[in-house]
Design a protein around this motif. Structure first.
Motif, PDB file in Angstrom:
ATOM      1  N   LYS A  78      31.405  15.630 -15.417  1.00 38.86           N
ATOM      2  CA  LYS A  78      31.241  15.062 -16.751  1.00 38.86           C
ATOM      3  C   LYS A  78      32.279  13.985 -17.069  1.00 38.86           C
ATOM      4  CE  LYS A  78      32.727  17.628 -19.946  1.00 38.86           C
ATOM      5  NZ  LYS A  78      33.031  18.563 -21.052  1.00 38.86           N
TER       6      LYS A  78
ATOM      7  N   ILE B  13      20.977  16.861 -16.405  1.00 40.54           N
ATOM      8  CA  ILE B  13      21.194  16.077 -15.185  1.00 40.54           C
ATOM      9  C   ILE B  13      21.867  16.975 -14.152  1.00 40.54           C
ATOM     10  CG2 ILE B  13      22.527  14.172 -14.178  1.00 40.54           C
ATOM     11  CD1 ILE B  13      22.265  12.687 -16.817  1.00 40.54           C
TER      12      ILE B  13
ATOM     13  N   VAL C 117      25.263  18.419 -17.993  1.00 45.29           N
ATOM     14  CA  VAL C 117      25.425  18.068 -16.579  1.00 45.29           C
ATOM     15  C   VAL C 117      25.677  19.343 -15.772  1.00 45.29           C
ATOM     16  CG1 VAL C 117      26.702  16.686 -14.907  1.00 45.29           C
ATOM     17  CG2 VAL C 117      26.407  15.843 -17.245  1.00 45.29           C
TER      18      VAL C 117
ATOM     19  N   LEU D 289      21.982   9.008 -16.559  1.00 44.07           N
ATOM     20  CA  LEU D 289      22.675   8.986 -17.852  1.00 44.07           C
ATOM     21  C   LEU D 289      22.446   7.656 -18.572  1.00 44.07           C
ATOM     22  CD1 LEU D 289      24.581  10.403 -19.830  1.00 44.07           C
ATOM     23  CD2 LEU D 289      26.512   9.462 -18.542  1.00 44.07           C
TER      24      LEU D 289
ATOM     25  N   VAL E  48      23.136  15.899 -23.647  1.00 44.13           N
ATOM     26  CA  VAL E  48      22.921  15.891 -22.197  1.00 44.13           C
ATOM     27  C   VAL E  48      23.812  16.943 -21.560  1.00 44.13           C
ATOM     28  CG1 VAL E  48      23.026  14.508 -20.093  1.00 44.13           C
ATOM     29  CG2 VAL E  48      22.444  13.411 -22.268  1.00 44.13           C
TER      30      VAL E  48
ATOM     31  N   LEU F 243      27.851  14.832 -24.190  1.00 44.81           N
ATOM     32  CA  LEU F 243      27.847  15.215 -22.779  1.00 44.81           C
ATOM     33  C   LEU F 243      28.591  16.539 -22.658  1.00 44.81           C
ATOM     34  CD1 LEU F 243      26.590  13.335 -20.724  1.00 44.81           C
ATOM     35  CD2 LEU F 243      28.860  12.572 -20.081  1.00 44.81           C
TER      36      LEU F 243
ATOM     37  N   ASN G 292      24.017  16.930 -11.038  1.00 43.97           N
ATOM     38  CA  ASN G 292      24.886  15.940 -10.403  1.00 43.97           C
ATOM     39  C   ASN G 292      25.040  16.186  -8.901  1.00 43.97           C
ATOM     40  OD1 ASN G 292      26.707  13.952  -9.845  1.00 43.97           O
ATOM     41  ND2 ASN G 292      28.366  14.794 -11.081  1.00 43.97           N
TER      42      ASN G 292
ATOM     43  N   LEU H  80      31.521  10.777 -15.237  1.00 47.57           N
ATOM     44  CA  LEU H  80      30.336  10.126 -15.819  1.00 47.57           C
ATOM     45  C   LEU H  80      30.686   9.440 -17.144  1.00 47.57           C
ATOM     46  CD1 LEU H  80      27.598  12.820 -15.036  1.00 47.57           C
ATOM     47  CD2 LEU H  80      27.700  10.481 -14.133  1.00 47.57           C
ATOM     48  N   SER H  81      31.488  10.110 -17.974  1.00 50.95           N
ATOM     49  CA  SER H  81      31.907   9.514 -19.245  1.00 50.95           C
ATOM     50  C   SER H  81      32.660   8.219 -19.013  1.00 50.95           C
ATOM     51  CB  SER H  81      32.838  10.468 -20.005  1.00 50.95           C
ATOM     52  OG  SER H  81      32.166  11.640 -20.358  1.00 50.95           O
TER      53      SER H  81
END
Lengths: 215, 215
Positions: free
Chosen positions: B25, B174, B130, B186, B128, B17, B176, B28-29
């Motif tokens: 990020k 992605i 973001v 995700l 990925v 990511l 966000n 999201l993680s």
């Protein structure tokens, strides 16, 4: 910058679902079409006679052999095949129009159809193979229709084995042990593939806007 | 055949990511690690001094420069870099062990780390990127910490722009706009990549079993 509200332009994708009959592909397709806006089923063109319960333009485009041959000649099919004397083909124009407009198209084709589609549109194709949970379960499902003779079942089994032998040509493989889970996996594949960088054709302009705003 | 209940053996994947800071990020993680069993965060090794709130083996493996240099020499890192005089690296052994056991590993690295990881393990890597929803929103997020000087913010903006310029090296992007939606995307990427044929190392044997049962 009004980029905040504008969706990123995206090219549609071609989602191919293959499996031996009896693995649940038809059910998964039906569920997907019901749940997912922006996905439509590719309607094949065929020379086979219309059955009473079938509607032109919904189940198939029914055409004469002469009409079909002309379409083949002018390269109007993305893939086509002759099965038991009848011709079946995927017309190219509606698929290309859908992809350009950011709509996804679902294909219910066998490994031979998948190979032809992959050849024509490798970047747009996302191929998924559905496997049954076990040989015993596959047998059970193929035998279900009570009126079938032993011979019909044997033919169906051998066709299933032959289709299955091509699993390794697909991008994704779903083992359909549990319909709910298999369906969740299919939806995840669609959702993920929509996030692929190269399908989001509007990203380049979008990031240019972001970069301009930070300087 | 008892294949019905046995899960298909699978090789883990490396989920990278990246994003400019302020794109979400880290959130999201954190959400992913909380929601997904079978995913763990790769713990970096660093020569930078431990801060009071940090724990060895949880936030970082804290080592001396001599130790770090030895690890570099014996090729023990999948990627490493020097940032502001401190060294940071991803130890190879725990990652390879996790992948072999079918566990996924999450990496929070920048575009340079991603490039090194891709070079070392192209088949295992799923990358990925973001993006923030807009430049205005990115600015707002980067300015949030009230104590920061104008200069600090400017540096941060320019770092964000430089990181963003590498979005096109990633498999997935992605945007966000909405955390819930970005997180769903995700998770879909992770779920889909787990279904990739080549990661399901047990499929070959599984299909052999199916085929044997149909003959």
């Amino acid at each position: 910058m009004t980029s905040k509200q504008m969706p990123i332009a995206r090219r549609g994708l071609m989602l191919v679902l293959s499996s031996p009959s009896g693995a649940g592909k038809t059910t998964l397709s039906r569920l997907l079409l019901k749940a997912e806006r922006g996905v439509s089923l590719s309607i094949s063109t065929t020379t086979r006679p219309r059955r009473p319960n079938e509607r032109h333009g919904q189940h198939y485009h029914f055409v004469t052999q002469a009409h079909f041959d002309k379409m083949v000649k002018r390269n109007a099919f993305m893939e086509w095949a002759r099965v038991f004397g009848n011709c079946y083909g995927t017309p190219r124009a509606p698929v290309e129009k859908a992809l350009r407009q950011g709509h996804d198209v679902l294909f219910d084709v066998d490994w031979q159809g998948t190979q032809q589609l992959r050849e024509k549109a490798p970047d747009d194709l996302v191929s998924v193979f559905v496997l049954p949970p076990s040989a015993a379960e596959l047998k059970r499902r193929l035998k279900k229709r009570a009126q079938d003779t032993h011979e019909v079942i044997a033919t169906r089994m051998s066709k299933a084995a032959s289709e299955m032998s091509h699993w390794a040509e697909y991008d994704y493989v779903i083992v359909n042990r549990d319909l709910k889970r298999a369906f969740a996996e299919l939806r995840a594949i669609l959702a993920a593939e929509r996030c692929r960088r190269e399908r989001q054709t509007g990203l380049s302009a979008f990031v240019r806007g972001l970069m301009a705003g930070t300087s």
